[in-house]
Design an enzyme around this catalytic site. Structure first.
Site, mmCIF file in Angstrom:
data_model
loop_
_atom_site.group_PDB
_atom_site.id
_atom_site.type_symbol
_atom_site.label_atom_id
_atom_site.label_comp_id
_atom_site.label_asym_id
_atom_site.label_seq_id
_atom_site.Cartn_x
_atom_site.Cartn_y
_atom_site.Cartn_z
ATOM 1 N N HIS A 298 45.265 14.292 21.565
ATOM 2 C CA HIS A 298 45.428 15.715 21.311
ATOM 3 C C HIS A 298 46.308 15.916 20.076
ATOM 4 O O HIS A 298 47.437 15.407 20.022
ATOM 5 C CB HIS A 298 46.090 16.402 22.511
ATOM 6 C CG HIS A 298 45.184 16.521 23.697
ATOM 7 N ND1 HIS A 298 45.615 16.359 24.996
ATOM 8 C CD2 HIS A 298 43.852 16.791 23.784
ATOM 9 C CE1 HIS A 298 44.607 16.535 25.835
ATOM 10 N NE2 HIS A 298 43.523 16.795 25.111
ATOM 11 N N TYR A 471 51.048 13.265 21.803
ATOM 12 C CA TYR A 471 51.392 12.065 22.581
ATOM 13 C C TYR A 471 50.437 11.795 23.742
ATOM 14 O O TYR A 471 50.862 11.349 24.804
ATOM 15 C CB TYR A 471 52.837 12.145 23.106
ATOM 16 C CG TYR A 471 53.805 12.781 22.159
ATOM 17 C CD1 TYR A 471 54.017 12.258 20.880
ATOM 18 C CD2 TYR A 471 54.518 13.929 22.514
ATOM 19 C CE1 TYR A 471 54.910 12.850 19.991
ATOM 20 C CE2 TYR A 471 55.410 14.524 21.631
ATOM 21 C CZ TYR A 471 55.597 13.981 20.371
ATOM 22 O OH TYR A 471 56.475 14.574 19.497
ATOM 23 N N HIS A 472 49.135 11.983 23.538
ATOM 24 C CA HIS A 472 48.176 11.775 24.624
ATOM 25 C C HIS A 472 47.060 10.799 24.252
ATOM 26 O O HIS A 472 45.886 11.087 24.497
ATOM 27 C CB HIS A 472 47.549 13.117 25.037
ATOM 28 C CG HIS A 472 48.513 14.127 25.541
ATOM 29 N ND1 HIS A 472 48.243 15.481 25.578
ATOM 30 C CD2 HIS A 472 49.770 13.995 26.036
ATOM 31 C CE1 HIS A 472 49.276 16.132 26.067
ATOM 32 N NE2 HIS A 472 50.225 15.253 26.348
ATOM 33 N N PRO A 473 47.345 9.627 23.695
ATOM 34 C CA PRO A 473 46.259 8.696 23.364
ATOM 35 C C PRO A 473 45.566 8.193 24.625
ATOM 36 O O PRO A 473 46.190 7.971 25.659
ATOM 37 C CB PRO A 473 46.976 7.570 22.617
ATOM 38 C CG PRO A 473 48.383 7.611 23.122
ATOM 39 C CD PRO A 473 48.667 9.065 23.356
#
Length: 542
Positions: A298, A471-473
């Site tokens: 994101h 911070y959503h890999p």
């Protein structure tokens, strides 16, 4: 440090993050199972880990963060981004913003439609509930008595209430439970916290069981590779205390190292795209083309507004008010130090024809250049917006057999017309919200992106020049049944026996929201599947 030479474990879990802690707890609940949990980072003794607002001290801090960076990204005007990833017991759940969001039921139903049997929303909801200790009590969507504390905000601000009211004025309804019957709407986040303290995965799942004699937890353990013989995982080679150790597993090895490091460990073990492994000087054990592919994240475009009234910026920059903040927390566990990374969420649709929201706002009564940096000295607030379901796909690439050398990260942000269209629509909605009563009474001036940004091209250029990760890999060891899948729907690595992956890397598509709660759910569900497969003898990979 135990002597591992003469010890064999039933299960070795690599990575003590959101999923890994749940795995270690659930697999070791049966005293007959010997479980080894390996974490590259240190114990979670750093005090700022356990204070909710402490993410300002833990992100970008090598004590708790891998401090990764992406490659220069064409979609972001050639910029390289910092990518915080937790390197400590608890993983990223120990340094994140504490926001508890599961995503939409349609996300998981789509996984099922992609061939991932057992992953529809009705299948995963029991694991969300099993993990949860919901402050509001149990209902059709929530559980109590689980390890993970989920609680309401302990502080509210007038400007946050004004955001919710402005959203309602634009037809976005108030929503007091984004993890309930519907996600769409505006309201306060819930946090993974209990009594004003962070409830990381380590606090939730490891602290209550750390004295189990059948559970060994080793921190400071950098795994070099999975040991594979005749296409079966037999254990791991890891470094701790300056010494190499070999740990054997007569059951399974489970990688739960996250969307960056799980594909990296597969590649270091010789499992991945053959041509890339050869270029990196790694012996090919199994040519598995999907490893490291399908990277999704994101991307947030941040807006900052100068405020007509004092915000948290003023309190933090005033030594007397700052002292009061500290005393409020020390004495009563209340006040700004109990805040998560954002206070208000808005889930909205970029266009009315959509069935479900495709953009998410994170609202903060403060402003800074980025987490880990000091707050601005003037009153201001921040709203960031991200596209929930990006079409852009990047990759994680291992470029050396040296396990201490980080992989290369190619996010490939904003590489599709749809992604560019939605981020612009989200930025325009952000401005409309701030022009709407009662929120407009709080706005003195738009600082970022600024009044000179007017056209779609202007907004897109601003996003390319300023947007950053939220911070959503996910997605780099994709679950599926097609030739580019890395794990099957039981999370078994395709083509290798005794090896699974269980973390956000297995997501076929990124969920519509924050990823900590889904990663914990994956750990819960993986544990149940592993134990079930062991009991029935179905332990071979597809």
């Amino acid at each position: 440090m135990a002597d591992f030479a003469n010890v064999s474990f039933d299960y070795i879990v690599v990575g003590a993050g959101s999923a890994g802690c749940a795995l270690a707890n659930r697999l070791s609940a049966d005293a007959r199972n010997k479980v080894l949990l390996l974490e590259a980072g240190p114990p979670d003794t750093y005090p700022w880990i356990h204070i909710p607002v402490g993410y300002f001290k833990t992100m970008h801090n090598p004590r708790t963060d891998w401090c990764l960076r992406t490659e220069p990204d064409p979609g972001l005007a050639g910029r390289s981004l910092a990518w915080p990833r937790g390197r400590v017991l608890g993983g990223s759940s120990a340094i994140n913003g504490l926001l508890y969001i599961r995503g939409q039921p349609a996300d998981y139903d789509q996984w099922r439609q992609l061939g991932c049997a057992g992953w529809a929303f009705d299948d995963v909801l029991p694991y969300f509930k099993h993990a949860e200790d919901q402050e509001r009590g149990a209902d059709a969507f929530h559980g109590t008595g689980g390890p993970l504390a989920v609680s309401d905000m302990r502080v509210r601000r007038d400007i946050c209430d004004a955001y919710i009211e402005a959203a309602a004025a634009l037809g976005i309804p108030r929503n007091d439970d984004f993890n309930g019957a519907t996600q769409e709407g505006a309201g306060y986040f819930q946090l993974t916290a209990r009594n004003g303290r962070r409830c990381s995965a380590a606090v939730a799942y490891l602290r209550p069981v750390r004295n189990r004699p059948n559970l060994a937890i080793v921190t400071g353990a950098l795994v070099h590779r999975v040991l594979i013989e005749k296409r079966r995982a037999k254990g791991v080679l890891f470094e701790a205390g300056g010494t190499l150790h070999q740990a054997s597993a007569h059951g399974e090895v489970i990688l739960a190292a996250g969307a960056v490091h799980s594909p990296h460990l597969l590649a270091l073990s010789g499992i991945g795209p053959g041509a890339r492994l050869a270029r990196a000087g790694i012996e090919i054990v199994h040519d598995l083309q999907g490893v490291g592919e399908n990277l999704q994240d994101h991307l947030q475009a941040r807006a900052v507004y100068a405020c007509t009234r004092p915000t948290l910026n003023n309190e933090v920059n005033n030594p007397f008010l700052k002292l009061k903040i500290g005393l409020d927390y020390i004495l009563f566990r209340r006040g700004p130090m109990t805040m998560g990374a954002s206070q208000v969420a808005i889930f909205a649709r970029s266009e009315p024809a959509l069935d479900t929201p495709d953009i998410q706002f994170h609202i903060q009564p403060l402003s800074s250049d980025e987490p880990g940096k000091g707050l601005h000295r003037y009153p201001a607030f921040t709203a960031s917006v991200c596209q929930l379901r990006p079409e852009s796909r990047g990759r994680i690439e291992t470029v050396s057999p040296d396990p201490s050398r980080p992989p290369v990260i190619h996010p490939n942000y904003l590489s599709t017309p749809k992604d560019r269209q939605v981020i612009v629509a989200g930025m325009r909605l952000s401005r409309r919200l701030c022009e709407t009563a009662p929120l407009r009474d709080f706005v003195k001036a738009e600082l970022v992106p600024g009044p000179d940004v007017r056209t779609d091209a202007d907004f897109l250029a601003n996003a390319q020049q300023t947007a950053t990760t939220i911070y959503h890999p996910a997605g780099t060891c994709r679950m599926g049944i097609d030739p580019l899948a890395v794990v099957d729907p039981r999370l078994r690595v395709i083509g290798i026996d005794g090896l699974r992956v269980a973390d956000a890397s297995i997501m076929p598509t990124l969920v519509s929201g924050n990823t900590n709660a889904p990663a914990i759910m994956i750990g819960e569900k993986a544990s149940a599947m592993i134990l079930e497969d062991c009991a029935t003898g179905l332990v071979r990979a597809a």
